[in-house]
Design an enzyme around this catalytic site. Sequence first.
Site, PDB file in Angstrom:
ATOM      1  N   ASP A   1       0.783  -1.235   0.000  1.00 39.55           N
ATOM      2  CA  ASP A   1       0.000   0.000   0.000  1.00 39.55           C
ATOM      3  C   ASP A   1       0.816   1.288   0.000  1.00 39.55           C
ATOM      4  OD1 ASP A   1      -2.636  -0.901  -0.216  1.00 39.55           O
ATOM      5  OD2 ASP A   1      -2.627  -1.535   1.860  1.00 39.55           O
ATOM      6  N   ALA A   2       1.850   1.356   0.839  1.00 36.04           N
ATOM      7  CA  ALA A   2       2.581   2.634   0.923  1.00 36.04           C
ATOM      8  C   ALA A   2       3.365   2.877  -0.364  1.00 36.04           C
ATOM      9  CB  ALA A   2       3.510   2.634   2.133  1.00 36.04           C
ATOM     10  N   GLY A   3       4.076   1.858  -0.827  1.00 34.20           N
ATOM     11  CA  GLY A   3       4.930   2.022  -1.999  1.00 34.20           C
ATOM     12  C   GLY A   3       4.163   2.174  -3.294  1.00 34.20           C
TER      13      GLY A   3
ATOM     14  N   GLY B   1      -8.015   2.384  -0.500  1.00 37.02           N
ATOM     15  CA  GLY B   1      -9.057   1.616  -1.164  1.00 37.02           C
ATOM     16  C   GLY B   1     -10.246   1.487  -0.236  1.00 37.02           C
ATOM     17  N   ASN B   2     -10.621   0.273   0.031  1.00 35.69           N
ATOM     18  CA  ASN B   2     -11.814   0.000   0.827  1.00 35.69           C
ATOM     19  C   ASN B   2     -11.557   0.090   2.329  1.00 35.69           C
ATOM     20  OD1 ASN B   2     -10.152  -2.247  -0.073  1.00 35.69           O
ATOM     21  ND2 ASN B   2     -11.473  -3.523   1.194  1.00 35.69           N
ATOM     22  N   TYR B   3     -10.277  -0.082   2.743  1.00 39.89           N
ATOM     23  CA  TYR B   3      -9.959  -0.189   4.167  1.00 39.89           C
ATOM     24  C   TYR B   3      -9.620   1.151   4.796  1.00 39.89           C
ATOM     25  CZ  TYR B   3      -9.962  -4.922   5.905  1.00 39.89           C
ATOM     26  OH  TYR B   3     -10.358  -6.121   6.401  1.00 39.89           O
ATOM     27  N   ASP B   4      -9.898   1.253   6.108  1.00 43.26           N
ATOM     28  CA  ASP B   4      -9.450   2.388   6.905  1.00 43.26           C
ATOM     29  C   ASP B   4      -8.591   1.839   8.043  1.00 43.26           C
ATOM     30  OD1 ASP B   4     -12.201   2.945   5.752  1.00 43.26           O
ATOM     31  OD2 ASP B   4     -11.642   4.965   6.380  1.00 43.26           O
TER      32      ASP B   4
ATOM     33  N   ASP C   1      25.041   2.092  14.703  1.00 43.40           N
ATOM     34  CA  ASP C   1      23.697   2.656  14.539  1.00 43.40           C
ATOM     35  C   ASP C   1      22.805   1.588  13.906  1.00 43.40           C
ATOM     36  OD1 ASP C   1      21.578   4.356  14.425  1.00 43.40           O
ATOM     37  OD2 ASP C   1      22.441   5.731  12.942  1.00 43.40           O
ATOM     38  N   ILE C   2      21.793   1.126  14.634  1.00 48.40           N
ATOM     39  CA  ILE C   2      20.964   0.025  14.118  1.00 48.40           C
ATOM     40  C   ILE C   2      19.486   0.407  14.097  1.00 48.40           C
ATOM     41  CG2 ILE C   2      22.521  -1.895  14.605  1.00 48.40           C
ATOM     42  CD1 ILE C   2      21.132  -2.316  17.271  1.00 48.40           C
TER      43      ILE C   2
HETATM   44 CU   LIG Z   1      -9.041  -7.443   6.720  1.00 46.05          CU
END
Ligand SMILES: [Cu+2]
Length: 393
Positions: free
Chosen positions: A52-54, A134-137, A342-343
């Site tokens: 979703d993000a990419g 899309g359909n989800y929140d 640094d991790i």
């Molecule tokens: Cu679901």
Amino acid sequence: MRIDPRVGVVLNLVQIIDEGRARSVLYEASVSELFVPYMEPGNGWNNRAFIDAGEFFAGVGFLKPLKPGLDCPAGATWFDGQTISEDGAPRLTSRLACLFERAPENPAWRHLQGSEVYGRPSRELVLRSAATIGNYDYLLDWRFTPDGALTIAVGATGVIETKSTTMTAAHDAHGGPETGQLVAEGVIGVNHDHYFSYRLDFDVDGTSNSFMLNRMVPQRVDNDPMRKSIWVNQPVVAAREKDAILDIRLDQPSMWMFMNPSVRSSFNYPVAYEVMPGATAKSILSTDDPVQRIGAFSEHQFWVTPYNEAERYAAGTYPTSSDANDGLAVWTKANRTIENTDIVGWYTLGFHHITRAEDWPVMPTMWNEFAIRPFHFFNKNPVLDLPKSLADH
Ligand SMILES: [Cu+2]
């Protein structure tokens, strides 16, 4: 805090004021990627496995405006944010995040001494945003409490993905379609998973940190008439990336900690922050499934990498139509050293979703969470002296 068009709310320089001194916990933290594969083969469905993000940030924006009185109290502090329009121009959108304090009516601590109950009421500072994809929140919370803990929570709601059917009732208790559930007459809610990768760039009292597993190991007890066994703790510092690819194991318990080997508590322990995993899912799809190769971060609950400016997105920088040559599962093959440097920690918060009638026509909000908390970071309980009543806050 800033709002990034791709990954939404980003926390920067999370610190605690400890007796007047600012102490660093996180350099940066945010969602890094989402992966939502549907379990329905065939034309029209076999491409439904969303990164979703990419895939969806461009032109649309990951976050959507919050509604006062519904998503956050009307008196909350609101944050506007920049998104990108389809022609690449910046666009200002109102109320993409909110900040509010609430009293969960829970004691921060309490104790009955003699006939008197002593204690302090707790409170929470909630930084919230909402992604509609899309359909989800999804409601995305960062909840700070005075004891130094930070709870990261995802509330899933919105409308499930459905396909139509001629069925009006399941065949029997075991029957019905294998790839979903009938949620209304003629409507099948299709099975799927939700995976969120959280990128947590720890800087516990400085940039050079190590990742430590504090294992609980059973030990036999000899010559004790009262006991035959106990468990003991055996800390192990993860030297390389493959030592820190983890899933919760109930039969091999361990605590996961980011610690600074150079900064010691009054009792000579390295100061640390513990990652407290919550219930989660990991992907059970085949590793050669094309969609799973891109969403490969979902194969494990936790990963640790050395900081690299180019490694920000768990499924790679350009996941759309990618040949899966970027992302967590690829980077960690190099098995780089992660000790005293640094991790970055990557937590997968996931859940399998077999739909139910109650999820229709809109799904009741379902929360999943995990937390981080101080471990030998303070020398005593940091909330002993909270105000005695919430009115004093
Ligand atoms: Cu679901």
